[in-house]
Scaffold this motif. Structure first.
Motif, short mmCIF file in Angstrom:
data_model
loop_
_atom_site.label_atom_id
_atom_site.label_comp_id
_atom_site.label_asym_id
_atom_site.label_seq_id
_atom_site.Cartn_x
_atom_site.Cartn_y
_atom_site.Cartn_z
N THR A 7 0.83 -1.21 0.00
CA THR A 7 0.00 0.00 0.00
C THR A 7 0.86 1.26 0.00
O THR A 7 0.59 2.21 -0.75
N HIS A 27 -9.29 -7.80 9.44
CA HIS A 27 -9.46 -8.79 8.39
C HIS A 27 -10.39 -9.89 8.88
O HIS A 27 -10.20 -10.42 9.97
N ARG A 33 -6.09 -9.72 0.56
CA ARG A 33 -6.11 -8.43 -0.13
C ARG A 33 -6.80 -8.57 -1.47
O ARG A 33 -6.90 -9.66 -2.01
#
Length: 109
Positions: A7, A27, A33
């Motif tokens: 990121t 998460h 992802r």
């Protein structure tokens, strides 16, 4: 297809033209992802708009469920996650609650 990126590197490469979510995300799904197009669904304390969205083909998109951060009603659970996966959605970002988190952990979304 899995896209590998960090990121911070993505942010740096785009000279601030991208937005980054505030810290505090957790998460819950089986996929760590995803990247790509998203659709945003406003759904304060009612997940019907999320359910309606996952009746449409996902085409690899992600869904952002904007529940205004409310902790009083779950926006996504295992049934919605399975339906979304079956219609080719890549994942969810949820500003609110997730239910059935142990079951969601086994779903590749």
């Amino acid at each position: 297809m899995v896209i590998e990126f960090k990121t911070a590197d993505l942010y740096d490469a785009n000279a601030g033209a991208v937005q980054v979510a505030a810290p505090g995300l957790r998460h819950f799904g089986g996929r760590r992802r995803f990247a790509g197009r998203i659709c945003t669904v406003k759904c304060f304390e009612d997940n019907q708009a999320v359910k309606d969205q996952v009746e449409k083909p996902g085409e690899g998109r992600g869904i952002v469920g904007d529940g205004g951060g409310s902790l009083r009603a779950a926006l996504v659970g295992d049934n919605v996650a399975r339906r979304a996966l079956g219609l080719c959605y890549a994942g969810f970002g949820v500003n609110g609650c997730v239910r059935d988190s142990a079951d969601c952990a086994g779903i590749d979304i």
